[in-house]
Design a protein around this motif. Structure first.
Motif, short mmCIF file in Angstrom:
data_model
loop_
_atom_site.label_atom_id
_atom_site.label_comp_id
_atom_site.label_asym_id
_atom_site.label_seq_id
_atom_site.Cartn_x
_atom_site.Cartn_y
_atom_site.Cartn_z
N ARG A 114 0.83 -1.20 0.00
CA ARG A 114 0.00 0.00 0.00
C ARG A 114 0.86 1.26 0.00
NH1 ARG A 114 -3.54 -0.82 5.28
NH2 ARG A 114 -1.56 -1.65 6.02
N ILE A 115 0.28 2.36 -0.44
CA ILE A 115 0.85 3.67 -0.18
C ILE A 115 -0.29 4.53 0.37
CG2 ILE A 115 2.74 3.56 -1.85
CD1 ILE A 115 1.12 5.06 -3.85
N ASP A 116 0.06 5.53 1.14
CA ASP A 116 -0.95 6.32 1.84
C ASP A 116 -1.86 7.07 0.88
OD1 ASP A 116 0.13 5.50 4.24
OD2 ASP A 116 1.44 7.25 4.41
N LYS A 117 -3.01 7.46 1.39
CA LYS A 117 -4.03 8.16 0.59
C LYS A 117 -3.47 9.34 -0.19
CE LYS A 117 -8.11 11.09 1.25
NZ LYS A 117 -9.02 11.71 2.23
N ASP A 118 -2.67 10.18 0.45
CA ASP A 118 -2.18 11.38 -0.20
C ASP A 118 -0.76 11.25 -0.75
OD1 ASP A 118 -4.52 12.90 0.11
OD2 ASP A 118 -4.01 13.32 2.19
N THR A 119 -0.24 10.03 -0.75
CA THR A 119 1.03 9.75 -1.42
C THR A 119 0.71 9.35 -2.86
OG1 THR A 119 2.10 9.03 0.62
CG2 THR A 119 3.08 8.28 -1.45
N THR A 120 1.46 9.87 -3.80
CA THR A 120 1.24 9.56 -5.21
C THR A 120 2.28 8.54 -5.69
OG1 THR A 120 2.67 11.41 -5.87
CG2 THR A 120 0.31 11.85 -5.69
N GLY A 121 2.00 7.95 -6.87
CA GLY A 121 3.02 7.15 -7.52
C GLY A 121 2.70 5.69 -7.73
N LEU A 122 3.76 4.92 -7.93
CA LEU A 122 3.67 3.56 -8.44
C LEU A 122 3.26 2.54 -7.38
CD1 LEU A 122 6.90 3.73 -10.60
CD2 LEU A 122 4.56 3.60 -11.47
N LEU A 123 2.33 1.68 -7.79
CA LEU A 123 1.85 0.62 -6.92
C LEU A 123 1.46 -0.56 -7.79
CD1 LEU A 123 -0.40 1.00 -3.86
CD2 LEU A 123 -1.13 -0.58 -5.64
N MET A 124 1.79 -1.77 -7.33
CA MET A 124 1.47 -2.98 -8.10
C MET A 124 0.36 -3.77 -7.42
SD MET A 124 4.87 -5.22 -7.20
CE MET A 124 5.43 -5.42 -5.50
N ALA A 125 -0.41 -4.49 -8.23
CA ALA A 125 -1.46 -5.37 -7.71
C ALA A 125 -1.41 -6.68 -8.48
CB ALA A 125 -2.83 -4.71 -7.85
N ALA A 126 -1.84 -7.75 -7.80
CA ALA A 126 -1.77 -9.09 -8.39
C ALA A 126 -3.13 -9.53 -8.91
CB ALA A 126 -1.26 -10.08 -7.36
N LYS A 127 -3.13 -10.15 -10.08
CA LYS A 127 -4.37 -10.63 -10.67
C LYS A 127 -4.69 -12.07 -10.31
CE LYS A 127 -4.69 -7.62 -14.73
NZ LYS A 127 -4.89 -7.62 -16.20
N ASN A 128 -3.72 -12.80 -9.79
CA ASN A 128 -3.96 -14.19 -9.40
C ASN A 128 -3.07 -14.54 -8.21
OD1 ASN A 128 -1.32 -15.08 -10.54
ND2 ASN A 128 -2.32 -14.57 -12.50
N ASP A 129 -3.34 -15.67 -7.60
CA ASP A 129 -2.61 -16.04 -6.38
C ASP A 129 -1.14 -16.33 -6.64
OD1 ASP A 129 -5.01 -15.71 -5.15
OD2 ASP A 129 -5.31 -17.81 -4.59
N LEU A 130 -0.82 -16.90 -7.80
CA LEU A 130 0.58 -17.16 -8.13
C LEU A 130 1.38 -15.86 -8.10
CD1 LEU A 130 2.10 -19.36 -10.91
CD2 LEU A 130 2.68 -16.93 -10.85
N ALA A 131 0.83 -14.84 -8.74
CA ALA A 131 1.51 -13.54 -8.78
C ALA A 131 1.58 -12.93 -7.39
CB ALA A 131 0.80 -12.61 -9.75
#
Length: 312
Positions: free
Chosen positions: A145-162
């Motif tokens: 996670r990054i905070d509400k008012d922090t901007t920028g890059l964040l990754m999320a996984a589409k499946n459990d393997l990832a």
């Protein structure tokens, strides 16, 4: 213990002398490194048998004694109807396993009390359709996670393997996470490392602070990029990822983030929140093994603040 509890690693603490006499619900609430967890929630977990003290299921009225071994098995999230919402996302990279986005200022990452909609999770559910289910219904796909008012890059996984792969990389400190921040004051050193454990503030459980009590190790590396009078532009690299880590560490060394409404000084810059941007994210692709790295320049409002400071 109830069968509906997580089988993941539990959270564990050893009670210290100054905590003797505290009710177990207060002790656990103050010890958890997550703002979204309320004392009421902890009380519900205790009723469900999720808390053990010295190997026995805790009773709600138990008073902590120095040396108690307290264990919390976090219950599985209750199913909740998280509604997909057609919220615009700035997608930097996407494939069948993961997605990298540039999060805007003001967007909360996942639903929490007071933020049941309009979050990144709501947007991702509309955009991706499929997200990993490891974090349950409330935080699908969310690896960090990054905070509400922090901007920028964040990754999320589409499946459990990832999800498993990315989470392991975070745990092993092989994910590269660099931030740019504007801080108050003129740092005396061009570079350095802040190695100071972070835990809940005893005076306000919504805040975090550098403390030895019920804390977790936290390491932040910094490098000065530019000095602007009473401010300094700093590049920071996270080795660990504690809640509010950069904000807490910079306050700890006497150089809080400009615009930080919680850990900073009175409002001094034209930003709605702290001057903090996740500028670089690098990791190994969970399926191909390829090393990926993404970089995102500062948002316009951050650049505007820097331009004004340079012109003084």
């Amino acid at each position: 213990m109830s069968s509906n509890l997580y089988n993941e690693e539990p959270l564990e603490w050893i009670a210290e002398a100054e905590q003797s006499g505290e009710r177990v619900d207060k002790f656990v609430t103050d010890s958890i490194d997550d703002q979204a967890v309320s004392r009421t929630q902890v009380q519900e977990w205790i009723k469900a048998g999720a808390v053990q003290i010295d190997g026995k299921v805790a009773k709600a009225n138990f008073k902590i004694i120095e040396g108690n071994h307290v264990v919390l098995h976090i219950p599985a999230p209750e199913e909740a109807a998280i509604v997909p919402e057609n919220i615009p996302l700035e997608v930097i990279y996407e494939d069948s396993d993961l997605i990298v986005i540039n999060k805007k200022r003001g967007m909360v990452v996942h639903p929490a009390p007071g933020h049941s909609s309009g979050t990144l999770v709501n947007a991702l559910m509309y955009h991706c359709k499929d997200l990993s289910g490891i974090n349950g219904m409330i935080r699908p796909g969310i690896v960090h996670r990054i905070d509400k008012d922090t901007t920028g890059l964040l990754m999320a996984a589409k499946n459990d393997l990832a999800h498993i792969s990315l989470a392991e990389q975070l745990k092993d400190h092989t994910v590269t996470r660099k931030y740019i921040a504007l801080v108050h004051g003129n740092l005396p050193h061009d570079q350095g490392t802040i190695d100071a454990p972070i835990g809940r503030d005893l005076n306000d459980r919504k805040l975090f602070t550098v403390t030895e009590r019920n804390s977790r190790n936290a390491v932040t590396h910094f490098h000065v990029l530019e000095r602007l009078g009473d401010y300094t532009v700093v590049e920071l690299q996270l080795e660990t990822g504690r809640t509010h880590q950069i904000r807490v560490h910079m306050k700890y060394i006497g150089h809080p983030l400009a615009g930080d409404p919680v850990y900073g000084r009175n409002k001094t810059v034209a930003l709605k929140g702290q001057a903090l941007h996740a500028t670089l994210l690098g990791f190994t692709h969970p399926r191909s093994g390829e090393r990926l790295e993404f970089e995102m320049p500062l948002p316009a409002d951050f650049e505007f603040v820097l331009s004004n400071l340079r012109s003084r």
